[in-house]
Scaffold this active site. Structure first.
Site, PDB file in Angstrom:
ATOM      1  N   ASP A 493       0.811  -1.218   0.000  1.00 10.50           N
ATOM      2  CA  ASP A 493       0.000   0.000   0.000  1.00 10.50           C
ATOM      3  C   ASP A 493       0.839   1.260   0.000  1.00 10.50           C
ATOM      4  O   ASP A 493       0.321   2.354  -0.230  1.00 10.50           O
ATOM      5  CB  ASP A 493      -0.854   0.017   1.271  1.00 10.50           C
TER       6      ASP A 493
HETATM    7  C1  BGC Z   1       0.088   1.414   6.342  1.00 20.39           C
HETATM    8  C2  BGC Z   1      -0.226   0.194   5.544  1.00 20.39           C
HETATM    9  C3  BGC Z   1      -1.689   0.108   5.288  1.00 20.39           C
HETATM   10  C4  BGC Z   1      -2.231   1.401   4.729  1.00 20.39           C
HETATM   11  C5  BGC Z   1      -3.723   1.322   4.667  1.00 20.39           C
HETATM   12  C6  BGC Z   1      -0.451   2.614   5.650  1.00 20.39           C
HETATM   13  O1  BGC Z   1      -0.193   3.737   6.391  1.00 20.39           O
HETATM   14  O2  BGC Z   1       1.481   1.510   6.508  1.00 20.39           O
HETATM   15  O3  BGC Z   1       0.249  -0.958   6.196  1.00 20.39           O
HETATM   16  O4  BGC Z   1      -1.948  -0.890   4.354  1.00 20.39           O
HETATM   17  O5  BGC Z   1      -1.832   2.507   5.480  1.00 20.39           O
HETATM   18  O6  BGC Z   1      -4.350   2.488   4.319  1.00 20.39           O
HETATM   19  C1  NOJ Z   2      -1.906  -3.632   5.413  1.00 21.65           C
HETATM   20  C2  NOJ Z   2      -3.062  -3.591   4.474  1.00 21.65           C
HETATM   21  O1  NOJ Z   2      -4.243  -3.953   5.156  1.00 21.65           O
HETATM   22  C3  NOJ Z   2      -2.844  -4.511   3.305  1.00 21.65           C
HETATM   23  O2  NOJ Z   2      -3.906  -4.380   2.385  1.00 21.65           O
HETATM   24  C4  NOJ Z   2      -1.535  -4.219   2.644  1.00 21.65           C
HETATM   25  O3  NOJ Z   2      -1.343  -5.162   1.617  1.00 21.65           O
HETATM   26  C5  NOJ Z   2      -0.403  -4.262   3.635  1.00 21.65           C
HETATM   27  N1  NOJ Z   2      -0.683  -3.410   4.733  1.00 21.65           N
HETATM   28  C6  NOJ Z   2       0.934  -3.872   3.011  1.00 21.65           C
HETATM   29  O4  NOJ Z   2       0.959  -2.529   2.695  1.00 21.65           O
END
Ligand code: BGC
Ligand code: NOJ
Length: 820
Positions: A493
């Site tokens: 993400d």
């Molecule tokens: C986090 C991710 C997450 C994303 C969701 C980010 O700030 O680091 O792990 O998937 O937000 O919106």
């Molecule tokens: C948490 C999110 O829920 C997931 O969708 C994503 O793939 C991982 N973070 C890695 O960014």
């Protein structure tokens, strides 16, 4: 250092001191009513949706303070003024934090029990949600171990949330004026906004006659006081306050006299209830809550025998679920995680997606599209009917383009517009989850079910077409190297290659400054090959043979593109940025190698025949593996890169910037089994296994019974420290990695496959797997040092590793597996 121990017999984790490094939580409820409960009774409750139907309040940014919970206070009414014993205390330690003589918290499957003792008074509180009900029970048992009678006061206390947790926390100019309650026969009803558009209310009831109650928070606490020293508890007197606005609470006071050795059970119920829109009031022209349908429920669960019955039913429910797969291997950590905790965590993640934990506020994220599809991989065998429904809910938030809303709200099941779509990996995960569902159940009919796009009536098409559109979505969006365009982000993400944000506060995920025609993802390319292979299998069964061939061609083309532009010489590259430069390449100054493409590409079969898979995995071992798990990439980004996005916003070693993102480790574990390196796979499995890490709890800090999303990587000053426990795809993928790839018990379209790639030191293992109505009793024996499998089914040797379903009516099959 440990803060407790596993009681595998009871399927419980037992916490032996209240001051764990962080609150160690559990979940109550597994259907529509949920609660989070910490080892000191902190947490909150909600119905279906942690944002839109929040029952009780919690304070944010609150670890480890953990304030807001299901509080019980005990007061020694016979407390002599000249004694230095305690006047009042919390039997759950919080919120008074009075030192306890004994303390023990048992987190079990769907329940938590906290036992403590102070000054000869023992308290045992069992919290759980009965199956089929929208309420939680706190069953308190008090025992007087003193040699003389004890006069005690018991207080219960919760703070109501005014339903929409976001509004509740921010819109106090309004909310301080809308709170409303009713109190009748000792039951406190919270009915804010019921007078207008809501038809639901909450209630707190107690099995004993009340000596008093308070529903206005400050009447209970006293001005400027906290939950640690409520003035009403101190004084042993309530003022029967009725809340008008401000902060409605449910607090009750009962008085008990316990003779020496005497015990007494007191039951509290916190519940949620809805009335039909046209029967909200009783009498109809009044403003008084209609309590006719809720009272029988309250009466029922205030009876100890009903409570016990409901508790036993809950235990039986979990026994039934876990029975689907039970293993006995030479390793206790593996047994415990597979048989109990990993499966349990997968269910929590399935139920709540990423919405409500001690790291997810419950107001921000609903059900994630990619998240929930991956959760399904771990729990189709546990709850196939619910998995089927979830697949439809997810597919209904797919758009006609084949793309999908990134999230939806569980209450409304509608796509979340704020986050929108264009996370280009999203739709491919639907193909994997549907494939997993069919492999488990053999329910091919599911493909014919009509499902709408964007929830629009009239747009329904068979689920199969949704899958086709998922594949087409990628094919319609390829970049200069013929690789999939990344969109806002892929699985990672925080790899936001089209974002280029220089403005504080902008969302990395939704800000897009580039037209998105250049940045490509090798991760999505690998995922595409994986998904298209599944799709080809599905199409063939679905009598779409020609399409199956087309899918195979598409996969082949993608493989060619990956080898042409996605291979860096020793490992797979990660992406191409908006300038067309590679990410995850030797050419880069930082971020030269990433874990994700090594995992997904080898899982998709790339390079297995020609040694390049091995090369990529050797590079992982050499550059990314640490004793605490495998980090996301190396070197970590030491500064913020405008063209990479959120990934470089995190300090090195944390989260997506080279943290150990546990979700990805099982991909490498599976990849290792694909190249027959069972020892290596198992070694990685143990590194992040929470049960193994129990003995370093002071470093790991999160719960030792569930996986955390992230463990700080080697670049971080707090290397080895975990965060974001519970709601993570780590649970499902580790479950898949250990059960399907290391133990090798793997559903396929044709039947159950058994192809273990176990450690060389294991002599074998036993397992019982329920699959499509048949109980498979599996005995695996190591006969040589390799992974060649010879199967015997009911005493007869068979060809290959897939057991075709036995004759109808067969209940049990004996499988002997020789691994050599
Ligand atoms: C986090 C991710 C997450 C994303 C969701 C980010 O700030 O680091 O792990 O998937 O937000 O919106
Ligand atoms: C948490 C999110 O829920 C997931 O969708 C994503 O793939 C991982 N973070 C890695 O960014």
């Amino acid at each position: 250092m440990q803060f407790g121990y596993f009681d595998d017999e009871q399927r419980e984790y037992v916490i032996t001191r209240p001051d764990t490094p962080l609150p160690w939580i559990n979940y109550l409820g597994c259907e529509e009513y949920f609660g989070i409960i910490s080892n000191t009774a902190g947490g909150y409750s909600f119905y279906k949706d942690a944002r839109l139907r929040r029952l009780t309040r919690y304070r944010y940014n609150n670890a480890p303070l953990d304030s807001g919970g299901r509080y019980i206070y005990l007061r020694d009414d016979g407390f002599p003024s000249n004694s230095n014993g305690p006047l009042f205390w919390s039997p759950t330690w919080q919120p008074t934090r009075h030192r306890l003589d004994e303390y023990e918290c048992r987190h079990g499957l769907g329940y938590t029990a906290i036992r403590s003792k102070l000054a000869g008074i023992e308290s045992h509180i069992r919290y759980f949600v009965p199956l089929g009900e929208n309420l939680e029970i706190w069953e308190l048992t008090l025992t007087n171990h003193r040699s003389k009678p004890a006069n005690l006061s018991v207080f219960s206390a919760i703070e109501f949330c005014l339903w929409d947790a976001w509004d509740d926390a921010t819109n106090f100019q309004r909310n301080y004026s809308i709170g409303q309650v009713e109190v009748l026969d000792g039951v406190i009803y919270h009915k804010s906004e019921y007078r207008e558009r809501r038809n639901h209310f909450a209630y707190l009831a107690c099995s004993e006659k009340l000596s008093g109650f308070d529903t206005q928070r400050e009447a209970f606490l006293g001005a400027y006081r906290g939950w640690d020293s409520p003035s009403a508890v101190e004084a042993g007197r309530m003022s029967n306050s009725i809340a008008y606005g401000w902060q409605p609470v449910g607090t009750q006071h009962i008085k008990l006299r316990l003779n020496a050795g005497e015990g007494k059970k007191v039951i509290f119920i916190l519940g949620y209830h809805e009335n039909p829109q046209d029967e909200k009031f009783d009498p109809p022209d009044s403003q008084t809550l209609n309590k006719r349908t809720v009272i029988p429920i309250i009466r029922r669960y205030l009876q100890a025998n009903q409570v016990e019955h409901a508790f036993q039913a809950l235990r039986a429910y979990w026994d039934r679920l876990l029975e689907k797969l039970q293993v006995t291997t030479p390793d206790g950590h593996t047994n415990r995680m597979v048989n109990i905790w990993n499966a349990y965590q997968v269910m929590a993640a399935f139920n709540l997606s990423r919405s409500a934990s001690y790291f997810e506020s419950g107001v921000g994220r609903g059900i994630g599209f990619r998240d929930s599809n991956q959760d399904l991989l771990g729990c189709v065998q546990l709850v196939p009917e619910r998995a089927r429904q979830r697949i439809f809910d997810l597919a209904a938030t797919q758009l006609p383009s084949g793309g999908a809303y990134h999230q939806y709200q569980p209450l409304t099941k509608r796509g979340n517009h704020e986050v929108g779509s264009d996370f280009n990996d999203d739709p491919l995960w639907l193909v994997l989850s549907v494939a997993a569902y069919i492999k488990e159940t053999g329910d091919w009919e599911v493909l014919c079910e009509p499902v709408p796009y964007d929830n629009l009536p009239g747009s329904e098409e068979p689920l199969y077409n949704h899958l086709e559109r998922s594949i087409q979505y990628t094919l319609d969006r390829t970049g200069p190297h013929g690789l999939p365009l990344i969109g806002r982000a892929d699985w990672n993400d925080c790899l936001n290659l089209n974002c280029f944000s220089d403005t504080p506060g902008q969302s990395f995920q939704t800000t897009t400054n580039k037209d998105g025609k250049v940045a490509e993802s090798i991760f999505i390319a690998g995922l595409f090959v994986l998904a298209v292979d599944e799709m080809a299998g599905i199409a063939r069964h679905y009598q779409h043979g020609r399409e199956a061939d087309e899918f195979c061609d598409a996969a082949q083309e993608m493989r060619t593109a990956i080898w042409a532009a996605g291979w860096d010489g020793e490992w797979f590259r990660r992406a191409y940025d908006d300038l067309g430069h590679p990410v995850g390449s030797k050419e880069c100054e930082e971020g030269q190698i990433f874990i994700e493409p090594q995992g997904i590409c080898v899982m998709a079969g790339l390079g297995i025949d020609d040694g390049r898979a091995k090369q990529a995995l050797d590079a992982v071992a050499e550059r990314l593996a640490t004793p605490h798990g495998i980090v996301l990439h190396q070197p970590a980004y030491s500064r913020y890169y405008l063209h990479l996005g959120e990934i470089s916003s995190y300090p090195p070693g944390y989260k997506e910037n080279a943290g150990i993102f546990c979700h990805t480790n099982p991909w490498i574990i599976i990849a290792e089994t694909r190249i027959d390196r069972g020892d290596c796979a198992y070694d990685y499995y143990l590194r992040i296994n929470p049960s193994v890490r129990e003995e370093i709890s002071e470093v790991h800090k999160c719960e030792p019974y569930v996986y955390a999303q992230m463990i700080a990587g080697g670049d971080a000053p707090t290397f080895g420290e975990a965060k974001n426990s519970w709601l993570t795809g780590t649970a499902a993928w580790n479950y898949v990695a250990i059960t399907q790839w290391i133990l090798g018990i793997r559903p396929t379209f044709e039947g159950l496959e058994i192809a273990p790639v176990i450690p060389s030191a294991w002599s074998g293992f036993d397992a019982v797997r329920h699959y499509r109505g048949v109980r498979y009793v599996i005995q695996v024996m190591r006969k040589g040092s390799g992974n060649k499998v010879q199967l015997e089914v009911d005493g007869k040797a068979i060809e290959g590793t897939v057991i075709t379903p036995p004759r109808a009516g067969t209940k049990e099959v004996q499988v002997t597996v020789r691994v050599a």
